[in-house]
Design an enzyme around this catalytic site. Structure first.
Site, short mmCIF file in Angstrom:
data_model
loop_
_atom_site.label_atom_id
_atom_site.label_comp_id
_atom_site.label_asym_id
_atom_site.label_seq_id
_atom_site.Cartn_x
_atom_site.Cartn_y
_atom_site.Cartn_z
N LYS A 275 1.52 8.37 5.16
CA LYS A 275 1.71 8.29 6.61
C LYS A 275 3.11 8.72 7.03
CE LYS A 275 -2.29 7.24 8.16
NZ LYS A 275 -2.95 8.08 9.16
N MET B 243 0.85 -1.21 0.00
CA MET B 243 0.00 0.00 0.00
C MET B 243 0.88 1.26 0.00
SD MET B 243 -1.72 -0.21 3.79
CE MET B 243 -0.80 -0.85 5.20
N ALA C 50 0.86 4.12 -1.49
CA ALA C 50 0.29 5.48 -1.37
C ALA C 50 -0.09 5.76 0.09
CB ALA C 50 -0.92 5.63 -2.28
N TYR C 51 -0.50 4.72 0.81
CA TYR C 51 -0.81 4.87 2.25
C TYR C 51 0.47 5.11 3.03
CZ TYR C 51 -2.33 3.51 6.99
OH TYR C 51 -2.58 3.47 8.36
N THR C 52 1.47 4.25 2.84
CA THR C 52 2.69 4.38 3.64
C THR C 52 3.42 5.69 3.32
OG1 THR C 52 3.70 2.84 2.08
CG2 THR C 52 3.13 1.97 4.22
#
Ligand code: NAD
Length: 248
Positions: free
Chosen positions: A159, A152, A154-156
């Site tokens: 974040k 993931m 784009a999430y990491t």
């Protein structure tokens, strides 16, 4: 849970505050005697939480990726409870995605739900905090990028950027009495995690990696968020607080 007398009567906003960790944070602030504006997409959960915690909670149905709607929702909370003293940027969505299939539109959508609103919600409440020479912003990050989790990006990426945003805002607004910190949860047993990802195999992984051999729960994060928002943490800003049972 510890009680911090300075939080009584404080006006708090919790994005994504109707479910998961956000709900625990909402309940923890209400237990302190604070008044909480909950901004969330989930109408049924938000409405039933507001009813259960009435009159301390104002629920505003809001998609935080819609920045004008986010600003209007913050204004609605301000109109009911007064100037915002505490902002918890919690809403996010950890949908998995395969790098080779990610489109530009999908990437922008992931950044919008996992990072962009944290900046614009902060921008919308900072004038209140500057006006009262005091404020606390807590941005929810994640340990996923620290441990090098794949699946993931784009999430990491979003974040990890939460930390840069936190440190930049802390530097710029410290002189106005505003503290900005990030909290990075490890693997927290929310309803969504239990439904989607936690299996007997992953449980073994959790216990192999954590120093503390018990499941981490939303209240473990809520307690730290409430502490960081209180005057007991008045010397703490510009920090990244990892709450992961010692995984890192
Ligand atoms: N649970 C974990 O293990 C874990 C680990 C690391 C980081 N985190 C972080 O902690 C925070 C809370 O995560 P969680 O596990 O409670 O998530 P969750 O999915 O259980 O709950 C998220 C809440 O945000 C709301 N939400 C989602 N998209 C929204 C949008 N566009 N607009 C408004 N509301 C929206 C949802 O309705 C829900 O109430 C997030 O920032 C997440 O990245 C969680």
């Amino acid at each position: 849970m510890a009680i911090y007398p300075d939080l009584e009567g404080a006006t708090v906003i919790v994005t994504g505050g109707a479910g998961g960790i956000g709900e625990a944070i909402t309940r923890a602030f209400v237990a302190q005697g604070a008044r909480v504006g909950v901004l969330d997409l989930d109408n049924p959960r938000g409405e039933s939480l507001a009813k259960a915690l009435s009159p301390s909670v104002e629920f505003v149905r809001c998609d935080v990726t819609d920045i004008p709607a986010l600003r209007a929702a913050i204004e609605q909370v301000r109109a009911r409870f007064g100037p915002i003293g505490i902002l918890i940027n919690n809403a996010a969505h950890d949908e998995r995605h395969a790098t080779l299939e990610v489109t530009e539109e999908y990437w922008d959508g992931r950044v919008a739900v996992n990072l962009k609103h944290q900046f614009f919600a902060s921008q919308a409440v900072l004038p209140d905090m500057i006006g009262s020479k005091k404020g606390s912003i807590v941005n929810l990050g994640s340990c996923s990028w620290i441990i090098g989790q794949g699946g993931m990006p784009a999430y990491t990426a979003s974040k990890s950027a939460v930390l840069g945003l936190t440190r930049s805002l802390a530097r710029d607004f410290g002189e106005h009495g505003v503290r900005v910190n990030a909290v990075a949860p490890g693997w927290i047993m929310t309803e969504r995690q239990l439904e989607l990802w936690v299996t007997p195999e992953t449980e073994k992984e959790i216990y192999a990696n954590q120093c503390i051999k018990r499941p981490l729960v939303p209240d473990d994060i809520a307690r730290v968020v409430v502490f960081l928002s209180s005057d007991d943490a008045s010397a703490i800003t510009n920090q990244h607080y990892v709450v992961d049972g010692g995984w890192n």
